[in-house]
Structure formats: C-alpha cells, structure tokens
Design a protein around this motif. Structure first.
Motif, PDB file in Angstrom:
ATOM      1  N   ARG A  32       3.799   8.966 -12.385  1.00 53.65           N
ATOM      2  CA  ARG A  32       3.932  10.194 -11.496  1.00 53.65           C
ATOM      3  C   ARG A  32       5.266  10.613 -11.101  1.00 53.65           C
ATOM      4  O   ARG A  32       5.642  11.349 -10.812  1.00 53.65           O
ATOM      5  CB  ARG A  32       3.080  10.199 -10.205  1.00 53.65           C
ATOM      6  CG  ARG A  32       1.349  10.417 -10.741  1.00 53.65           C
ATOM      7  CD  ARG A  32       0.782  10.529  -9.311  1.00 53.65           C
ATOM      8  NE  ARG A  32      -0.604  10.484  -9.610  1.00 53.65           N
ATOM      9  CZ  ARG A  32      -1.564  10.596  -8.711  1.00 53.65           C
ATOM     10  NH1 ARG A  32      -1.446  10.454  -7.689  1.00 53.65           N
ATOM     11  NH2 ARG A  32      -3.114  10.594  -9.326  1.00 53.65           N
ATOM     12  N   ARG A  33       6.157   9.244 -11.035  1.00 50.54           N
ATOM     13  CA  ARG A  33       7.569   9.579 -10.645  1.00 50.54           C
ATOM     14  C   ARG A  33       8.233   8.692 -11.483  1.00 50.54           C
ATOM     15  O   ARG A  33       7.968   7.718 -12.094  1.00 50.54           O
ATOM     16  CB  ARG A  33       7.448   8.864  -9.067  1.00 50.54           C
ATOM     17  CG  ARG A  33       6.984  10.133  -8.169  1.00 50.54           C
ATOM     18  CD  ARG A  33       7.019   9.543  -6.720  1.00 50.54           C
ATOM     19  NE  ARG A  33       6.333   8.057  -6.570  1.00 50.54           N
ATOM     20  CZ  ARG A  33       6.213   7.645  -5.306  1.00 50.54           C
ATOM     21  NH1 ARG A  33       6.952   8.035  -4.179  1.00 50.54           N
ATOM     22  NH2 ARG A  33       5.513   6.626  -5.247  1.00 50.54           N
ATOM     23  N   GLU A  72       9.821  13.885  -9.060  1.00 49.28           N
ATOM     24  CA  GLU A  72       8.503  14.078  -9.614  1.00 49.28           C
ATOM     25  C   GLU A  72       8.510  14.218 -11.176  1.00 49.28           C
ATOM     26  O   GLU A  72       9.246  14.990 -11.723  1.00 49.28           O
ATOM     27  CB  GLU A  72       7.768  15.087  -8.968  1.00 49.28           C
ATOM     28  CG  GLU A  72       7.621  14.993  -7.538  1.00 49.28           C
ATOM     29  CD  GLU A  72       6.812  13.869  -6.909  1.00 49.28           C
ATOM     30  OE1 GLU A  72       5.724  13.623  -7.822  1.00 49.28           O
ATOM     31  OE2 GLU A  72       7.003  13.341  -5.946  1.00 49.28           O
ATOM     32  N   ASP A 120      11.275   1.468   0.060  1.00 49.89           N
ATOM     33  CA  ASP A 120       9.919   1.974   0.076  1.00 49.89           C
ATOM     34  C   ASP A 120       9.999   3.209  -0.642  1.00 49.89           C
ATOM     35  O   ASP A 120      10.847   4.369  -0.285  1.00 49.89           O
ATOM     36  CB  ASP A 120       9.642   2.464   1.672  1.00 49.89           C
ATOM     37  CG  ASP A 120       8.169   2.942   1.759  1.00 49.89           C
ATOM     38  OD1 ASP A 120       7.690   4.019   1.223  1.00 49.89           O
ATOM     39  OD2 ASP A 120       7.487   2.213   2.660  1.00 49.89           O
ATOM     40  N   ALA A 121       9.032   3.621  -1.582  1.00 51.81           N
ATOM     41  CA  ALA A 121       9.099   4.812  -2.455  1.00 51.81           C
ATOM     42  C   ALA A 121       8.720   5.680  -1.861  1.00 51.81           C
ATOM     43  O   ALA A 121       8.936   7.006  -2.284  1.00 51.81           O
ATOM     44  CB  ALA A 121       8.731   4.381  -3.762  1.00 51.81           C
ATOM     45  N   GLN A 122       7.769   5.913  -0.839  1.00 52.38           N
ATOM     46  CA  GLN A 122       7.403   6.987  -0.117  1.00 52.38           C
ATOM     47  C   GLN A 122       8.317   7.599   0.818  1.00 52.38           C
ATOM     48  O   GLN A 122       8.583   8.864   0.737  1.00 52.38           O
ATOM     49  CB  GLN A 122       6.163   6.651   0.741  1.00 52.38           C
ATOM     50  CG  GLN A 122       4.944   6.159  -0.233  1.00 52.38           C
ATOM     51  CD  GLN A 122       4.441   7.215  -1.075  1.00 52.38           C
ATOM     52  OE1 GLN A 122       4.676   8.319  -0.999  1.00 52.38           O
ATOM     53  NE2 GLN A 122       4.070   6.614  -2.276  1.00 52.38           N
ATOM     54  N   THR A 123       9.010   6.699   1.585  1.00 51.37           N
ATOM     55  CA  THR A 123       9.858   7.149   2.691  1.00 51.37           C
ATOM     56  C   THR A 123      11.328   7.154   2.105  1.00 51.37           C
ATOM     57  O   THR A 123      12.330   7.901   2.780  1.00 51.37           O
ATOM     58  CB  THR A 123       9.687   6.376   4.017  1.00 51.37           C
ATOM     59  OG1 THR A 123      10.185   5.021   3.663  1.00 51.37           O
ATOM     60  CG2 THR A 123       8.186   6.320   4.262  1.00 51.37           C
ATOM     61  N   ASN A 126      12.786  14.318  -5.337  1.00 48.32           N
ATOM     62  CA  ASN A 126      11.986  14.049  -4.221  1.00 48.32           C
ATOM     63  C   ASN A 126      12.764  13.323  -3.089  1.00 48.32           C
ATOM     64  O   ASN A 126      12.538  13.383  -1.850  1.00 48.32           O
ATOM     65  CB  ASN A 126      10.674  13.261  -4.858  1.00 48.32           C
ATOM     66  CG  ASN A 126       9.776  12.948  -3.666  1.00 48.32           C
ATOM     67  OD1 ASN A 126      10.007  11.799  -2.904  1.00 48.32           O
ATOM     68  ND2 ASN A 126       8.743  13.635  -3.162  1.00 48.32           N
ATOM     69  N   ARG A 127      13.417  12.336  -3.456  1.00 47.80           N
ATOM     70  CA  ARG A 127      14.338  11.544  -2.596  1.00 47.80           C
ATOM     71  C   ARG A 127      15.694  11.327  -3.257  1.00 47.80           C
ATOM     72  O   ARG A 127      15.682  10.907  -4.371  1.00 47.80           O
ATOM     73  CB  ARG A 127      13.514  10.142  -2.177  1.00 47.80           C
ATOM     74  CG  ARG A 127      12.494  10.522  -1.250  1.00 47.80           C
ATOM     75  CD  ARG A 127      12.868  10.754   0.307  1.00 47.80           C
ATOM     76  NE  ARG A 127      11.660  11.214   1.175  1.00 47.80           N
ATOM     77  CZ  ARG A 127      11.034  11.997   1.326  1.00 47.80           C
ATOM     78  NH1 ARG A 127      11.403  13.319   0.732  1.00 47.80           N
ATOM     79  NH2 ARG A 127       9.999  11.962   2.239  1.00 47.80           N
ATOM     80  N   THR A 130       6.973   4.854 -12.253  1.00 49.45           N
ATOM     81  CA  THR A 130       6.108   4.299 -11.696  1.00 49.45           C
ATOM     82  C   THR A 130       4.950   4.031 -12.533  1.00 49.45           C
ATOM     83  O   THR A 130       4.614   4.904 -13.639  1.00 49.45           O
ATOM     84  CB  THR A 130       5.357   5.229 -10.507  1.00 49.45           C
ATOM     85  OG1 THR A 130       5.097   6.569 -10.967  1.00 49.45           O
ATOM     86  CG2 THR A 130       6.481   5.320  -9.549  1.00 49.45           C
ATOM     87  N   GLN A 171       4.728   1.569  -5.139  1.00 52.27           N
ATOM     88  CA  GLN A 171       5.166   1.919  -3.903  1.00 52.27           C
ATOM     89  C   GLN A 171       6.256   1.558  -3.325  1.00 52.27           C
ATOM     90  O   GLN A 171       6.782   1.832  -2.502  1.00 52.27           O
ATOM     91  CB  GLN A 171       3.854   1.323  -3.005  1.00 52.27           C
ATOM     92  CG  GLN A 171       2.506   1.666  -3.188  1.00 52.27           C
ATOM     93  CD  GLN A 171       2.448   3.218  -3.009  1.00 52.27           C
ATOM     94  OE1 GLN A 171       2.812   3.879  -2.038  1.00 52.27           O
ATOM     95  NE2 GLN A 171       1.948   3.972  -4.099  1.00 52.27           N
ATOM     96  N   ARG A 172       6.964   0.519  -4.183  1.00 52.27           N
ATOM     97  CA  ARG A 172       8.244  -0.065  -3.697  1.00 52.27           C
ATOM     98  C   ARG A 172       9.202   0.120  -4.986  1.00 52.27           C
ATOM     99  O   ARG A 172       8.548  -0.259  -6.075  1.00 52.27           O
ATOM    100  CB  ARG A 172       7.951  -1.316  -3.096  1.00 52.27           C
ATOM    101  CG  ARG A 172       7.148  -1.468  -2.227  1.00 52.27           C
ATOM    102  CD  ARG A 172       6.919  -2.840  -1.756  1.00 52.27           C
ATOM    103  NE  ARG A 172       7.904  -3.475  -1.077  1.00 52.27           N
ATOM    104  CZ  ARG A 172       8.200  -4.805  -1.221  1.00 52.27           C
ATOM    105  NH1 ARG A 172       7.485  -5.587  -1.900  1.00 52.27           N
ATOM    106  NH2 ARG A 172       9.120  -5.432  -0.279  1.00 52.27           N
TER     107      ARG A 172
END
Length: 249
Positions: free
Chosen positions: A40-41, A56, A125-128, A63-64, A36, A110-111
C-alpha cells in the motif's frame, strides 16, 4: 523491456509497470525504494536528499516527508497538507545530516529504517513519521539496512567494514562483526539464524547471527539470496548473470 517489482523471497510480482503506469511524477535523485509488505505504501530515499518520502502506492499521493536539519541547529519537519514547520533548536526531532543510502520496512510495515551519509541508522514510525530510535551505524556511510523476518532485529552495513546487529525495539547494539566491505546488501535467512552480506568487491559472506562469526565466503559473486526455506543460497557467478550457483546454507 518490462519492469516489475518482485518479492525476492517468494517471487510474487508486487508491481508491473505495464499494468500500472506511474501515478506520480518521478522524484529525481532518489535511488532506493521500499514497499510495505501489503503493497500500500512506498518509501524513497536518495544520496542527494536528507529527507525520506512516503507515498501512497495506489494514488501516488505524498503522505509524509522526513525531518531535516536547516543548517543552524534547528529542524524542519514537513507534513504535506500543512507545509513546512520550523522546530527550534533543542527540539526532540531526530534527522539525518547528509544524504540517505539505505532503506527497509519492517515485516509488519508499521516501521522503517534508514541509513545515511552521516553513519547513522534511524528507526521511524511509518504512521506518524516520527523517529523512534537513532543509532550510530559505524564510522563511515551506512549502505544497507534490513529487518529480520520476525521484525525483532535490524542489521546495518557500513563502509567501515562492519555489520551491526540491533534490537529493533530498543535500538540497543547486540553485536558487531567485521568484513572487507559491506557496500552491497544484507539479507537475513528466513529462520533469522544467518545473514548474507554482499560487497562492492564481488564477495559474498555468510554470517552466524548468534556468534557473529563468518561461516563461509563466495568470491566472484555479485549478490545472493536465500531460498524461501533458508536452506539454499542462490548467486550469479558471471557479469552477464547467466551462470547461477546454488549452494547449501
């Protein structure tokens, strides 16, 4: 030797292995990584794996993990803290069928986008970790994906010789062009008006985004990048990378 992760646009060192030894065991088979913009990721993909992984950067914590098909028409989605969850046939989960070869984060982080052996391009979606859009990136493997500087467009390169330009929000195909090969990398110019495409046949081509037409080509070149202002293209001209060619964009 010294291994560093460097921003190819600014020259900023994002990661220095001497200062930051690895914090997580290697993921064998994953050959493409992306970080990112805030550092951070980190995401990773591999040809022998249908699932992307999101880590992370500071701790190495997983994380996912991307969803995958289980071979029966169902999907399996993995959230590390919860374990595998089986999603039944007909579920809304989108996943690749086959290994992954291409990966890129959007400028906002974010994506991210992936391209794979199945010829698909998927926006996530990088968050979900949920898929936002799935597009067909060609009739062959998708080797490269990249976002425009403003994040509005996504470009993908396929082994069928096509470069496709997508609306990064809706997934709509805006235009497609053809060239000899797109098995290398794609780069938008900082002003988003040009695209550089490298191939596996030592050929660099420069494309106009608006018209979809090729402007020029550079034979005997392995890869190329734009200068930060977008006015100059730099490319090595020899196998040992000792000769550097600078040309006006």
């Amino acid at each position: 030797g010294r291994v560093m992760l460097v921003d190819e646009s600014t020259g900023e060192v994002k990661w220095d292995v001497q200062a930051h030894p690895y914090v997580s065991a290697p993921r064998y088979g994953h050959t493409k990584i992306a970080m990112t913009p805030d550092g951070r990721r980190v995401a990773s993909v591999g040809f022998n794996d249908e699932q992307w992984r999101l880590w992370e950067a500071a701790s190495g914590t997983l994380n996912r993990v991307g969803a995958r098909h289980d071979g029966t028409g169902a999907c399996i989605c993995v959230v590390p803290e919860a374990g595998p969850t089986l999603l039944h046939e007909g579920c809304p989960v989108v996943a690749h069928r086959g290994g992954l070869l291409a990966l890129a984060f959007s400028p906002c982080g974010q994506r991210f986008a992936t391209g794979g052996e199945d010829g698909a391009v998927i926006l996530w979606d990088a968050q979900t970790g949920e898929a936002e859009q799935r597009m067909q990136g060609g009739s062959d493997l998708v080797y490269c994906v990249t976002f425009s500087a403003d994040g509005a467009w996504l470009a993908s390169g396929s082994g069928d010789g096509s470069i496709r330009l997508w609306d990064a929000t809706t997934g709509a195909l805006l235009r497609a062009t053809q060239q000899a090969d797109t098995r290398g990398k794609l780069h938008f110019s900082p002003t988003d008006i040009l695209i550089l495409a490298s191939s596996s046949y030592d050929l660099i081509t420069l494309w106009d985004v608006d018209s979809g037409k090729m402007i020029r080509s550079f034979a005997g070149c392995f890869f190329a990048v734009f200068s930060p202002d977008g006015r100059t293209i730099a490319t090595p001209r020899s196998a040992d990378y000792r000769d550097l060619l600078l040309v006006n964009a």
